[in-house]
Design a protein around this motif. Structure first.
Motif, PDB file in Angstrom:
ATOM      1  N   SER A 144      45.790  11.875  31.968  1.00 48.03           N
ATOM      2  CA  SER A 144      46.512  12.948  32.092  1.00 48.03           C
ATOM      3  C   SER A 144      46.878  13.372  33.576  1.00 48.03           C
ATOM      4  N   MET A 145      48.123  13.215  34.015  1.00 45.18           N
ATOM      5  CA  MET A 145      48.327  13.408  35.568  1.00 45.18           C
ATOM      6  C   MET A 145      48.432  15.066  35.651  1.00 45.18           C
ATOM      7  N   PRO A 146      48.308  15.693  34.746  1.00 52.32           N
ATOM      8  CA  PRO A 146      48.181  17.404  35.062  1.00 52.32           C
ATOM      9  C   PRO A 146      46.764  17.433  35.173  1.00 52.32           C
ATOM     10  N   LEU A 147      45.813  16.670  34.665  1.00 46.96           N
ATOM     11  CA  LEU A 147      44.328  16.902  34.795  1.00 46.96           C
ATOM     12  C   LEU A 147      44.056  16.219  36.317  1.00 46.96           C
ATOM     13  N   TRP A 148      44.873  15.110  36.467  1.00 49.10           N
ATOM     14  CA  TRP A 148      44.591  14.371  37.826  1.00 49.10           C
ATOM     15  C   TRP A 148      44.977  15.377  39.006  1.00 49.10           C
ATOM     16  N   SER A 149      45.838  16.035  38.712  1.00 47.00           N
ATOM     17  CA  SER A 149      46.303  17.129  39.892  1.00 47.00           C
ATOM     18  C   SER A 149      45.411  18.225  39.797  1.00 47.00           C
ATOM     19  N   GLU A 150      44.897  18.581  38.887  1.00 46.80           N
ATOM     20  CA  GLU A 150      43.682  19.697  38.727  1.00 46.80           C
ATOM     21  C   GLU A 150      42.608  19.208  39.497  1.00 46.80           C
ATOM     22  N   ALA A 151      42.201  18.149  39.243  1.00 45.35           N
ATOM     23  CA  ALA A 151      41.194  17.481  40.012  1.00 45.35           C
ATOM     24  C   ALA A 151      41.267  17.199  41.352  1.00 45.35           C
ATOM     25  N   ALA A 152      42.487  17.025  41.916  1.00 44.98           N
ATOM     26  CA  ALA A 152      42.752  16.813  43.249  1.00 44.98           C
ATOM     27  C   ALA A 152      42.996  17.957  43.981  1.00 44.98           C
ATOM     28  N   ALA A 153      43.071  18.993  43.479  1.00 43.73           N
ATOM     29  CA  ALA A 153      43.283  20.405  43.898  1.00 43.73           C
ATOM     30  C   ALA A 153      41.663  21.007  44.416  1.00 43.73           C
ATOM     31  N   GLY A 154      40.743  20.579  43.405  1.00 40.01           N
ATOM     32  CA  GLY A 154      39.371  20.804  43.892  1.00 40.01           C
ATOM     33  C   GLY A 154      38.865  20.061  44.982  1.00 40.01           C
ATOM     34  N   LEU A 155      39.228  18.797  44.960  1.00 34.89           N
ATOM     35  CA  LEU A 155      38.736  17.858  46.101  1.00 34.89           C
ATOM     36  C   LEU A 155      39.294  18.337  47.431  1.00 34.89           C
ATOM     37  N   ARG A 156      40.576  18.588  47.434  1.00 36.71           N
ATOM     38  CA  ARG A 156      41.031  18.894  48.638  1.00 36.71           C
ATOM     39  C   ARG A 156      40.543  20.418  49.268  1.00 36.71           C
ATOM     40  N   ALA A 157      39.988  21.199  48.298  1.00 35.51           N
ATOM     41  CA  ALA A 157      39.613  22.541  48.657  1.00 35.51           C
ATOM     42  C   ALA A 157      38.214  22.170  49.335  1.00 35.51           C
ATOM     43  N   ASP A 158      37.628  21.009  49.073  1.00 32.91           N
ATOM     44  CA  ASP A 158      36.103  20.846  49.674  1.00 32.91           C
ATOM     45  C   ASP A 158      36.655  19.792  51.079  1.00 32.91           C
ATOM     46  N   LEU A 159      37.675  19.715  51.533  1.00 35.69           N
ATOM     47  CA  LEU A 159      37.853  18.769  52.797  1.00 35.69           C
ATOM     48  C   LEU A 159      37.463  19.654  53.930  1.00 35.69           C
ATOM     49  N   PRO A 160      37.205  18.944  55.061  1.00 37.51           N
ATOM     50  CA  PRO A 160      36.827  19.764  56.070  1.00 37.51           C
ATOM     51  C   PRO A 160      38.001  20.804  56.565  1.00 37.51           C
ATOM     52  N   PRO A 161      37.448  22.026  57.255  1.00 40.64           N
ATOM     53  CA  PRO A 161      38.167  23.055  57.349  1.00 40.64           C
ATOM     54  C   PRO A 161      39.681  22.584  58.237  1.00 40.64           C
TER      55      PRO A 161
END
Length: 305
Positions: A144-161
């Protein structure tokens, strides 16, 4: 890396729609061994980053014929940069796959491995229950691409400041073609797309191909792996997965941008599906853990679960 890219036994093109689909065969299609058809990601990438899978055709190993192809609009297939955006659809690429299988004479007996978008395409193919499909590998793909986008948001939040802030500034301003956006994007890619840095030449070549001709990628996906604003943004196969009636191997990486939330439906809803996680890999375990990848997939294709 410990793999060698084997040379093709044959290359060719088959007419399809408004152009031609290019294909590459490694090994002998007349060997009697069920061939492995490989569907690449993107949409709009190329076969190149999956050339490590020629290892399946090693005469001293599996000796399994491998069919790579470039989907229409990219790589060695016909490019159609002027096509109306509505031309690029899931149904188009499903028809292209069927056309290729028929042209090569393998439609009655084949395995299919789809990676990323290729796995989405492979799932769409499998829910139609084609008679010749024997086994299916869905590698690093969301259901599901909505689930993919949800997961991507979490990964982006954990990127360096500051990295996600930079990404969002350019996404909001629609300046995703800027060098600053590309640099921030690379931070994400080095963590969650390919952790072999610098990328292997065939992986770098596939990325360069998208950059040179982004028509399909931008139309169906968007400017990056994690900013999905194209026609696939609401795509899902979740409700149709129980229709798949062949053995299925699901693959993902521990650091994969295809996070468990968007991969799990395949394992949970396809009857008897097996899910294998590659602990040292992100989105490309075929180059991050190539020996294990080939061993796991070939064991499955030979009848293992």
């Amino acid at each position: 890396m410990s793999y060698e890219i084997l040379p093709p036994a044959r290359e060719g093109r088959v007419p399809f729609s408004e152009g031609q689909t290019w294909y590459r065969i490694t090994g002998n299609l007349e060997s009697g061994v069920t061939p492995l058809v490989v569907a690449h990601g993107g949409p709009g990438a190329t076969h190149q980053y999956l050339l490590s899978l020629t290892a399946f055709a090693d005469p001293d190993g599996p000796a399994r014929p491998v069919i790579h192809y470039d989907q229409l609009g990219c790589g060695n297939s016909t490019h159609l940069p002027g096509a109306d955006p509505s031309y690029w659809t899931v149904d188009l690429f499903l028809a292209e796959l069927d056309n290729l299988l028929g042209h090569l004479g393998v439609a009655d007996d084949y395995h299919l491995l789809g990676q990323s978008w290729g796995g989405m395409l492979a799932a769409e193919h499998a829910v139609r229950r084609p008679a010749g499909l024997k086994r299916l590998v869905i590698s690093n793909s969301p259901a599901s691409m909505p689930l993919w986008s949800e997961a991507a948001a979490g990964l982006r939040a954990d990127l360096p400041p500051g990295v996600d802030t930079t990404l969002r500034i350019h996404e909001d301003a629609r300046t995703t073609d800027s060098p600053e956006y590309a640099a921030a994007m690379k931070v994400f890619y080095d963590r969650h797309v390919c952790r072999v840095v610098p990328n292997p030449p065939e992986v770098a070549a596939a990325f360069a191909s998208i950059e040179k001709n982004p028509t399909v990628y931008h139309t169906m996906n968007g400017p990056s792996e994690f900013h999905v604003v194209g026609s696939l943004r609401s795509w899902s196969v979740v409700d149709r997965l129980p229709r798949i009636d062949v053995p299925v191997l699901v693959i993902s990486g521990a650091y994969d941008e295809a996070q468990p939330v968007c991969v799990a439906p395949y394992a949970e809803l396809i009857p008897g599906a097996r899910w294998e996680v590659f602990e040292k890999s992100s989105h490309l375990p075929n180059v991050e853990e190539p020996d294990r990848y080939v061993a796991v997939v070939e064991s499955f294709l030979r009848g293992g679960r």
